[in-house]
Write a protein that holds these residues in place. Structure first.
Motif, PDB file in Angstrom:
ATOM      1  N   GLU A   9       0.675  -1.193   0.149  1.00 46.95           N
ATOM      2  CA  GLU A   9      -0.097  -0.128  -0.069  1.00 46.95           C
ATOM      3  C   GLU A   9       0.976   1.112   0.166  1.00 46.95           C
ATOM      4  O   GLU A   9       1.367   1.742   0.903  1.00 46.95           O
ATOM      5  N   ARG A  11       2.354   5.045  -0.171  1.00 48.61           N
ATOM      6  CA  ARG A  11       1.773   6.404   0.209  1.00 48.61           C
ATOM      7  C   ARG A  11       2.749   7.317  -0.701  1.00 48.61           C
ATOM      8  O   ARG A  11       4.019   7.139  -0.803  1.00 48.61           O
ATOM      9  N   GLU A  12       2.126   8.449  -1.150  1.00 49.65           N
ATOM     10  CA  GLU A  12       3.028   9.432  -1.971  1.00 49.65           C
ATOM     11  C   GLU A  12       4.052   9.980  -1.276  1.00 49.65           C
ATOM     12  O   GLU A  12       3.517  10.353   0.070  1.00 49.65           O
ATOM     13  N   ASP A  15       2.927  13.493  -0.212  1.00 45.07           N
ATOM     14  CA  ASP A  15       1.946  13.215   0.744  1.00 45.07           C
ATOM     15  C   ASP A  15       2.505  13.100   2.262  1.00 45.07           C
ATOM     16  O   ASP A  15       2.027  13.698   3.285  1.00 45.07           O
ATOM     17  N   THR A  16       3.473  12.314   2.365  1.00 47.86           N
ATOM     18  CA  THR A  16       4.276  12.074   3.579  1.00 47.86           C
ATOM     19  C   THR A  16       4.865  13.176   4.169  1.00 47.86           C
ATOM     20  O   THR A  16       4.885  13.509   5.312  1.00 47.86           O
ATOM     21  N   THR A  19       2.180  15.406   5.846  1.00 53.52           N
ATOM     22  CA  THR A  19       2.005  14.736   7.192  1.00 53.52           C
ATOM     23  C   THR A  19       3.025  14.800   8.143  1.00 53.52           C
ATOM     24  O   THR A  19       2.778  15.488   9.004  1.00 53.52           O
ATOM     25  N   TYR A 107       0.021   7.272  11.952  1.00 53.49           N
ATOM     26  CA  TYR A 107       1.047   7.119  10.763  1.00 53.49           C
ATOM     27  C   TYR A 107       1.878   5.934  10.800  1.00 53.49           C
ATOM     28  O   TYR A 107       1.900   5.413   9.559  1.00 53.49           O
ATOM     29  N   ALA A 110       0.165   3.225   9.139  1.00 50.03           N
ATOM     30  CA  ALA A 110      -0.071   3.185   7.490  1.00 50.03           C
ATOM     31  C   ALA A 110       1.203   3.042   6.794  1.00 50.03           C
ATOM     32  O   ALA A 110       1.243   3.110   5.516  1.00 50.03           O
TER      33      ALA A 110
END
Ligand SMILES: [Fe+2]
Ligand SMILES: [Fe+2]
Length: 367
Positions: A9, A11-12, A15-16, A19, A107, A110
């Motif tokens: 999965e 995550r960009e 994007d990270t 965050t 966090y 994911a």
């Protein structure tokens, strides 16, 4: 055409980075709030915990910030802070600590181990700290007065007679052991000063200052605890131990510029004596006092450099001549002198009796 499906999965990357930026701003808000609250809590252990939390949050924040830069390489920027994070009450501080803890958990749930291992390492350490901090500050309570003091101690702004009477000897042997521990304990003024300048000057001086000032604050809390622990280990009751704060009181109502001056100057003034004192404790076989003095010396060497650098920088940021720092220190001296001039003969008698009794009590315990 057909392709193989994704097997993890993902995550960009950007994007990270967003965050982690958000986590950074929340850590930064925690650092500033801890500094802000320090003078308003009475118990020394709580002041120390706020100092430790400020430093741990700053370490996490600094790592997050660097990681964001890595993820955005070659550009080096953080997103604008999305919301102003005000922490005005003890409840709000506790709430932010808990919600930050939960954010790290989310966090980590994911995150992708292979793609983002370095961030995971940072979040993992930060989560461990957050678990401790939420427990340690669960009962945080703010007082009405600044500086708040633990009434278990013998409260006297001037914590040793020599502040008011330069003729009072610093002492040798047991008197020196006691005097040195009382000095360490009374770095409470440095703890409060470091907390205030961390909070008040960070907006002007930026993140690098915030990170160093948080470490500065944490160091001062360790020095304070060194004295506290030695006095307790010798069995000297708090009621016999003087606890003051005249240097903090001297600048409390002033611009934090003077707090920076006080901390950079008065805290490192005795740096030259520390080696000699450590040697004296070695002679006496008091390894604890010796080790405390050695580590204190190492910290103070760093602090002297912080003081010089940030005082110049602050003057520069304000459009003043950075070389005018001697005038700031001069004003600091004046403020301290003015505070000392407020002392009455009764203040001197009171602290003299307290110090004499403490040294006698220590001599009796030594047998
Ligand atoms: Fe110190
Ligand atoms: Fe210091």
């Amino acid at each position: 055409m057909s392709y193989l499906p994704p097997t993890r999965e993902l995550r960009e990357r950007l994007d990270t980075a967003r965050t982690l930026s958000r986590l950074f701003y929340r850590e930064e808000a925690l650092v500033l709030a801890c500094g802000d609250f320090i003078p308003w809590v009475a118990r020394l252990e709580t002041k120390a915990e706020l100092g430790r939390t400020a430093w741990e949050c700053a370490v996490a924040a600094d790592a997050l910030r660097e990681r964001v830069f890595e993820l955005r390489y070659p550009s080096r920027f953080l997103d604008e802070r999305a919301v102003e994070i005000g922490v005005a009450t003890a409840d709000e501080l506790r709430g932010l600590l808990r919600s930050q803890r939960d954010e790290y958990r989310r966090y980590l749930d994911a995150a992708d181990e292979l793609a983002d291992g370095p961030s995971i390492r940072i979040a993992d350490s930060a989560l461990r700290d957050k678990k401790r901090q939420t427990g340690a500050l669960a009962a945080l309570d703010l007082a009405e007065v600044d500086p708040a003091r633990d009434a278990d101690y013998f409260l006297s702004s001037f914590y040793w007679p020599d502040v008011l009477d330069p003729g009072y000897p610093y002492g040798e042997g047991i008197a020196l052991q006691v005097r040195s521990a009382v000095s360490h304990l009374n770095e409470v003024w440095a703890v409060e000063t470091a907390g205030r300048i961390l909070h008040d000057l960070s907006p002007e001086l930026g993140w690098e200052f915030t990170a160093e000032a948080a470490r500065w604050l944490y160091d001062e809390t360790r020095h304070m605890l060194m004295g506290k622990e030695r006095l307790e280990a010798w069995g000297l009751p708090n009621a016999m131990v003087p606890l003051g704060g005249y240097i903090y009181e001297a600048w409390r109502g002033e611009d934090a510029l003077y707090g920076l001056g006080m901390l950079g100057y008065f805290e490192t003034k005795n740096i030259g004596r520390k080696r000699e004192r450590a040697a004296a404790f070695h002679e006496m076989g008091d390894a604890t006092s010796e080790i405390d003095m050695e580590f204190d010396w190492a910290d103070e060497t760093l602090h002297a450099e912080y003081g010089r650098r940030w005082l110049r920088r602050l003057l520069e940021v304000r459009g003043d001549d950075p070389e005018s720092w001697p005038q700031v220190l001069e004003r600091c001296e004046q403020l301290v002198r003015a505070r000392i001039e407020e002392a009455t003969p009764e203040d001197l008698e009171r602290i003299r009796a307290c110090a004499d009794a403490l040294v006698r009590g220590a001599e009796q315990r030594a047998g």
